[in-house]
Design a protein around this motif. Structure first.
Motif, PDB file in Angstrom:
ATOM      1  N   ILE A 382       0.940  -1.173   0.041  1.00 29.56           N
ATOM      2  CA  ILE A 382       0.095  -0.003  -0.051  1.00 29.56           C
ATOM      3  C   ILE A 382       0.873   1.195  -0.013  1.00 29.56           C
ATOM      4  O   ILE A 382       0.573   2.155  -0.668  1.00 29.56           O
ATOM      5  CB  ILE A 382      -1.033  -0.058   1.369  1.00 29.56           C
ATOM      6  CG1 ILE A 382      -2.068  -1.199   0.941  1.00 29.56           C
ATOM      7  CG2 ILE A 382      -1.759   1.338   1.213  1.00 29.56           C
ATOM      8  CD1 ILE A 382      -2.775  -1.202  -0.027  1.00 29.56           C
ATOM      9  N   GLU A 383       1.770   1.303   1.071  1.00 31.92           N
ATOM     10  CA  GLU A 383       2.530   2.525   0.905  1.00 31.92           C
ATOM     11  C   GLU A 383       3.418   2.870  -0.147  1.00 31.92           C
ATOM     12  O   GLU A 383       3.595   4.063  -0.714  1.00 31.92           O
ATOM     13  CB  GLU A 383       3.691   2.663   2.136  1.00 31.92           C
ATOM     14  CG  GLU A 383       2.933   2.444   3.377  1.00 31.92           C
ATOM     15  CD  GLU A 383       2.408   1.116   3.786  1.00 31.92           C
ATOM     16  OE1 GLU A 383       2.564   0.154   3.197  1.00 31.92           O
ATOM     17  OE2 GLU A 383       1.908   1.061   4.950  1.00 31.92           O
ATOM     18  N   GLN A 386       0.675   3.964  -3.022  1.00 29.75           N
ATOM     19  CA  GLN A 386       0.414   5.496  -2.637  1.00 29.75           C
ATOM     20  C   GLN A 386       1.292   6.475  -3.256  1.00 29.75           C
ATOM     21  O   GLN A 386       1.055   7.376  -3.925  1.00 29.75           O
ATOM     22  CB  GLN A 386       0.006   5.509  -1.113  1.00 29.75           C
ATOM     23  CG  GLN A 386      -1.133   4.921  -0.381  1.00 29.75           C
ATOM     24  CD  GLN A 386      -1.272   4.920   0.856  1.00 29.75           C
ATOM     25  OE1 GLN A 386      -0.128   5.109   1.673  1.00 29.75           O
ATOM     26  NE2 GLN A 386      -2.311   5.051   1.413  1.00 29.75           N
ATOM     27  N   GLU A 412      -8.942  -2.846   1.522  1.00 33.38           N
ATOM     28  CA  GLU A 412      -7.846  -1.905   1.940  1.00 33.38           C
ATOM     29  C   GLU A 412      -7.270  -1.232   0.818  1.00 33.38           C
ATOM     30  O   GLU A 412      -7.333   0.122   0.929  1.00 33.38           O
ATOM     31  CB  GLU A 412      -6.673  -2.606   2.557  1.00 33.38           C
ATOM     32  CG  GLU A 412      -5.591  -1.738   3.182  1.00 33.38           C
ATOM     33  CD  GLU A 412      -4.449  -2.602   3.904  1.00 33.38           C
ATOM     34  OE1 GLU A 412      -3.589  -2.043   4.295  1.00 33.38           O
ATOM     35  OE2 GLU A 412      -4.336  -4.020   3.548  1.00 33.38           O
ATOM     36  N   ARG A 416      -7.496   2.815   0.847  1.00 28.50           N
ATOM     37  CA  ARG A 416      -6.354   3.624   1.077  1.00 28.50           C
ATOM     38  C   ARG A 416      -5.541   4.120  -0.145  1.00 28.50           C
ATOM     39  O   ARG A 416      -4.810   4.980  -0.372  1.00 28.50           O
ATOM     40  CB  ARG A 416      -5.319   2.664   1.970  1.00 28.50           C
ATOM     41  CG  ARG A 416      -5.831   2.309   3.224  1.00 28.50           C
ATOM     42  CD  ARG A 416      -4.734   1.637   4.060  1.00 28.50           C
ATOM     43  NE  ARG A 416      -3.570   2.437   4.009  1.00 28.50           N
ATOM     44  CZ  ARG A 416      -2.472   1.697   4.705  1.00 28.50           C
ATOM     45  NH1 ARG A 416      -2.522   0.515   5.120  1.00 28.50           N
ATOM     46  NH2 ARG A 416      -1.380   2.418   4.982  1.00 28.50           N
TER      47      ARG A 416
END
Length: 484
Positions: A382-383, A386, A412, A416
């Motif tokens: 995810i990070e 992003q 998720e 996110r």
């Protein structure tokens, strides 16, 4: 394959048989070669020692001394011009031997074969007389050695300087046939159903021909041949099985794709993206096909797993972007502005690489907007995602989640990731009435909106077309459609 193995086996057997026949020829030649050496060495001794007047008592004594040499030769004559005048022990009336049967120009030896020795007082004995410079010797008949193999036959010959062949013993014609095996004789010395080989002493005067008829060879080696054929068949089966497997692998779809995966084999098709409010085309999603070696068009569900497995995603994207830009810039009228969507794998979500790959569209910013659709075929960090999506947005490139509801889609990612749109998987829109997927459509739409994203993608058109006849009876879908 069996035929090839058998032919190779025949050639191999031919070489083995030829080696056996060569060994046999050398065995036959060995005593003859020693005899020739003895004749030449004794001739030299006679020239050196015979100094007395021919046929004198001193001459006879010198001949007797030479007869004691350990060379197997003990009968000598004085025969100037082919006329014998005396021997080791006696003088006698001149005996004319007549023209020699063979004259060796290299050594100066004249030879009379198989002559009766009665004129020497030897009764019915027969021998060969060899003479040089008036001096001569009697060579006893040479008994050829027994052939150890029942499937071989041999012939011993003398060859004159002009090539005439004089049969000495054995099966006549064997040596001559061995000279006719042709240019392949060194590899497959086969003629008229027999293997042949020949060998000669160093001056070529004495030669041996050996033959091995196939019928006799097979009769004498039937068991070994049967075992050889059986082993050859097993070998042929093993080789053909391996070749078959190699060919199957070579022409398998995966192997064909990897060999011919290049920009020329890529086909781009363009699925229109509609604006539902106006019904007009506002963009397109670039879909990829692959042209097989036979010209057939292959759909991505067959080759994309190979692309992903072998890490060819970036290469495929670069091919697709280059082809799409070339075709769209040439075919779309300049007055139209078009959004162009490209699919990528999660592992290829690299802003720097994507911006560099899509740079070709930056030259036509007044005509095209680019969108990256992330196909959720793998888990995403995810990070990292992003960060890369933010960089792409600052560079003017939008991102969408493709086919939400399948693969590694999860809440998720939806909540996110700062994507610009979410495309619902077509399984929602095309699901039969009353099915679980059909009942979950409204929930999926609600989740996407709750995450602050807009719904995009051509499946909405299919769902709209399908739903047009059913919305009056399906308030849940009607609500969902108005929400879109």
């Amino acid at each position: 394959m069996l035929l090839i193995v058998l032919v190779a086996g025949v050639a191999l057997v031919g070489q083995l048989v030829n080696q056996s026949m060569n060994a046999e020829a050398q065995r036959i030649l060995a005593p003859l070669s020693r005899l020739q050496d003895n004749i030449l060495s004794t001739s030299a001794e006679m020239k050196r020692r015979l100094t007395a007047e021919p046929c004198s008592p001193a001459f006879h004594a010198q001949l007797r001394d030479i007869a004691f040499l350990p060379d197997g030769l003990n009968e000598f004559v004085y025969a100037p011009g082919g006329v014998v005048r005396c021997s080791v022990d006696a003088d006698f009336a001149p005996y004319d031997l007549g023209p020699p049967d063979l004259l060796n120009a290299g050594t100066g030896l004249s030879m009379w074969y198989d002559r009766s020795l009665g004129f020497l007082g030897r009764g019915t004995l027969v021998g060969t007389i060899v003479a040089f410079d008036g001096l001569g010797m009697v060579v006893p008949l040479q008994t050829p050695p027994d052939t150890p193999s029942s499937w071989m036959r041999s012939e011993r010959v003398n060859v004159s300087a002009n090539g005439d062949i004089l049969h000495r013993d054995g099966q006549q014609g064997t040596y001559f046939s061995g000279q006719q095996v042709g240019p392949l004789g060194a590899y497959l010395p086969l003629r008229h159903g027999s293997y042949f080989t020949t060998a000669c002493v160093k001056d070529g005067l004495l030669c041996v021909g050996v033959a091995a008829p196939l019928t006799a060879f097979i009769a004498g080696n039937g068991y070994a041949i049967a075992v050889g054929i059986m082993l050859g068949a097993i070998l042929a089966l093993g080789i053909s099985t391996q070749l078959h497997a190699l060919l199957r692998h070579f022409w398998s779809f995966e192997a064909r794709f990897r060999r011919h995966f290049n920009q020329k084999s890529i086909i781009c098709t363009y699925q229109p993206i509609l604006t539902l409010a106006t019904g007009k085309i506002s963009g397109c999603e670039v879909l990829v096909r692959w042209r097989d070696v036979d010209g057939a068009t292959i759909y991505p569900d067959q080759f994309l797993p190979i692309v992903e497995q072998h890490g060819l995603g970036r290469q495929l994207t670069e091919y697709v972007v280059a082809r799409a830009y070339e075709e769209l810039s040439n075919q779309v009228p300049v007055q139209y502005r078009l959004q162009v969507n490209f699919n990528i794998f999660p592992r290829d979500l690299d802003a720097a690489w994507l911006r560099d790959t899509l740079r070709v569209f930056e030259a036509s910013q007044d005509r095209f907007d680019t969108v990256v659709e992330i196909v959720e075929t793998d888990a995403m960090q995810i990070e990292h995602a992003q960060h890369e999506i933010d960089i792409l947005r600052r560079g003017g490139i939008k991102t969408h989640l493709d086919d939400f509801g399948t693969g590694y889609s999860n809440i998720e990612n939806l909540a996110r990731l700062p994507v610009d749109g979410v495309k619902l998987d077509r399984s929602f829109a095309m699901a039969p009435d009353g099915s679980m997927m059909a009942r979950m459509l409204a929930n999926a739409i609600e989740m996407i909106h709750a995450a602050g994203h807009r719904i995009t993608g051509s499946p909405l058109k299919a769902w709209k077309q399908k739903s047009a006849c059913r919305l009056s009876n399906r308030p849940d879908r009607s609500t969902a459609f108005r929400a879109i």
